[in-house]
Design a protein around this motif. Structure first.
Motif, short mmCIF file in Angstrom:
data_model
loop_
_atom_site.label_atom_id
_atom_site.label_comp_id
_atom_site.label_asym_id
_atom_site.label_seq_id
_atom_site.Cartn_x
_atom_site.Cartn_y
_atom_site.Cartn_z
N LEU A 30 0.61 -0.73 0.25
CA LEU A 30 -0.11 -0.19 -0.01
C LEU A 30 0.71 1.60 0.16
CD1 LEU A 30 -3.02 0.71 2.21
CD2 LEU A 30 -1.42 2.45 1.99
N LYS A 31 1.31 1.25 0.58
CA LYS A 31 3.26 2.94 1.16
C LYS A 31 3.62 3.14 -0.66
CE LYS A 31 3.65 2.64 6.04
NZ LYS A 31 4.42 2.17 7.19
N CYS A 32 3.81 1.55 -0.92
CA CYS A 32 4.40 1.44 -2.10
C CYS A 32 4.11 1.99 -3.42
CB CYS A 32 5.26 0.26 -3.13
SG CYS A 32 6.25 -0.40 -1.69
N ALA A 33 2.59 1.88 -3.20
CA ALA A 33 1.45 2.29 -4.36
C ALA A 33 1.45 3.93 -4.13
CB ALA A 33 -0.18 1.55 -4.24
N SER A 34 1.78 4.44 -3.18
CA SER A 34 1.48 6.18 -2.56
C SER A 34 2.61 6.85 -2.93
CB SER A 34 1.53 6.28 -0.26
OG SER A 34 1.02 7.42 -0.72
N LYS A 35 3.72 6.10 -2.52
CA LYS A 35 5.19 6.75 -2.53
C LYS A 35 5.69 6.67 -4.22
CE LYS A 35 7.88 4.11 0.29
NZ LYS A 35 8.87 3.87 1.09
N THR A 36 5.25 5.47 -5.11
CA THR A 36 5.69 5.78 -6.97
C THR A 36 4.71 5.76 -7.73
OG1 THR A 36 4.54 3.61 -6.96
CG2 THR A 36 7.23 3.26 -5.98
N LYS A 37 3.10 5.90 -7.06
CA LYS A 37 2.05 6.28 -7.93
C LYS A 37 2.34 5.33 -8.80
CE LYS A 37 1.57 10.21 -5.57
NZ LYS A 37 0.74 10.65 -4.08
N GLU A 38 1.99 3.94 -8.80
CA GLU A 38 1.97 3.20 -9.35
C GLU A 38 1.02 1.88 -8.94
OE1 GLU A 38 5.58 1.51 -11.25
OE2 GLU A 38 6.52 3.28 -11.11
N VAL A 39 0.33 1.04 -9.17
CA VAL A 39 -0.40 0.65 -8.66
C VAL A 39 0.11 -1.05 -8.49
CG1 VAL A 39 -2.54 -1.32 -9.97
CG2 VAL A 39 -2.23 1.06 -10.70
N TYR A 61 -2.63 7.12 3.26
CA TYR A 61 -1.92 7.46 2.46
C TYR A 61 -2.29 7.51 0.84
CZ TYR A 61 1.51 5.48 5.58
OH TYR A 61 1.90 4.85 7.01
N GLY A 62 -2.90 8.40 0.78
CA GLY A 62 -4.03 8.74 -0.89
C GLY A 62 -4.45 7.42 -1.22
N VAL A 63 -5.02 6.37 -1.27
CA VAL A 63 -4.35 5.24 -2.15
C VAL A 63 -6.12 4.19 -2.59
CG1 VAL A 63 -4.14 2.93 -2.74
CG2 VAL A 63 -2.73 4.60 -1.54
N ASP A 64 -6.95 4.00 -3.07
CA ASP A 64 -8.02 3.08 -3.36
C ASP A 64 -7.18 1.53 -3.46
OD1 ASP A 64 -9.84 5.46 -3.79
OD2 ASP A 64 -9.05 5.65 -5.48
N VAL A 65 -8.10 0.90 -2.85
CA VAL A 65 -8.54 -0.50 -2.74
C VAL A 65 -9.02 -0.66 -2.68
CG1 VAL A 65 -8.29 -2.76 -0.98
CG2 VAL A 65 -7.40 0.16 -0.27
N GLU A 66 -9.14 -2.22 -4.41
CA GLU A 66 -9.63 -2.89 -4.68
C GLU A 66 -9.37 -4.35 -4.24
OE1 GLU A 66 -9.86 -2.70 -9.02
OE2 GLU A 66 -9.74 -1.29 -9.10
N VAL A 77 -5.65 -5.41 -4.74
CA VAL A 77 -5.00 -4.24 -5.38
C VAL A 77 -4.90 -2.96 -5.01
CG1 VAL A 77 -5.14 -3.16 -7.77
CG2 VAL A 77 -5.84 -5.67 -7.48
N PHE A 78 -4.10 -1.92 -5.08
CA PHE A 78 -3.85 -1.00 -4.45
C PHE A 78 -3.47 0.04 -5.75
CE2 PHE A 78 -2.48 -3.55 -1.01
CZ PHE A 78 -3.30 -3.50 -0.19
N LYS A 79 -4.21 1.42 -5.59
CA LYS A 79 -4.16 2.52 -6.64
C LYS A 79 -4.59 3.67 -6.20
CE LYS A 79 -6.51 -0.75 -10.32
NZ LYS A 79 -7.56 -0.53 -11.34
N PRO A 80 -3.33 4.62 -6.92
CA PRO A 80 -3.20 6.15 -5.83
C PRO A 80 -4.26 6.52 -6.12
CG PRO A 80 -0.61 5.99 -7.76
CD PRO A 80 -2.15 4.29 -7.30
#
Length: 82
Positions: A30-39, A61-66, A77-80
């Motif tokens: 989840l944090k990686c999705a937030s940091k890198t702005k990737e899925v 962290y400003g991430v959507d969760v599917e 799946v974590f999407k920024p």
């Protein structure tokens, strides 16, 4: 990309071999999705992750969760948020 964010999708099918709590691995993705702005995503046995707490972190962290259920496993799946 930070070193800890090199794997975009992680699959953990047996937590008995883990040295940390499963939530730790999910939170890292989840944090990686937030940091890198990737899925990023992770597949874990169903019922091992408290979803309400995961949503709290996702919001922080400003991430959507599917989620997707697949025969005893849940894929997150974590999407920024853009």
């Amino acid at each position: 990309m930070p070193e800890e964010c090199k794997e975009r999708f992680v699959e953990i099918t047996d937590f008995s071999k883990c040295t940390e709590h499963p939530f730790t691995f999910v939170l890292e993705q989840l944090k990686c999705a937030s940091k890198t702005k990737e899925v990023f995503g992770i597949k874990v046995p169903t019922g091992t992750i408290p979803f309400n707490i995961l949503l709290m972190y996702a919001d922080r962290y400003g991430v959507d969760v599917e989620t997707k259920e697949e025969g005893g496993f849940t894929t997150f799946v974590f999407k920024p948020k853009y």
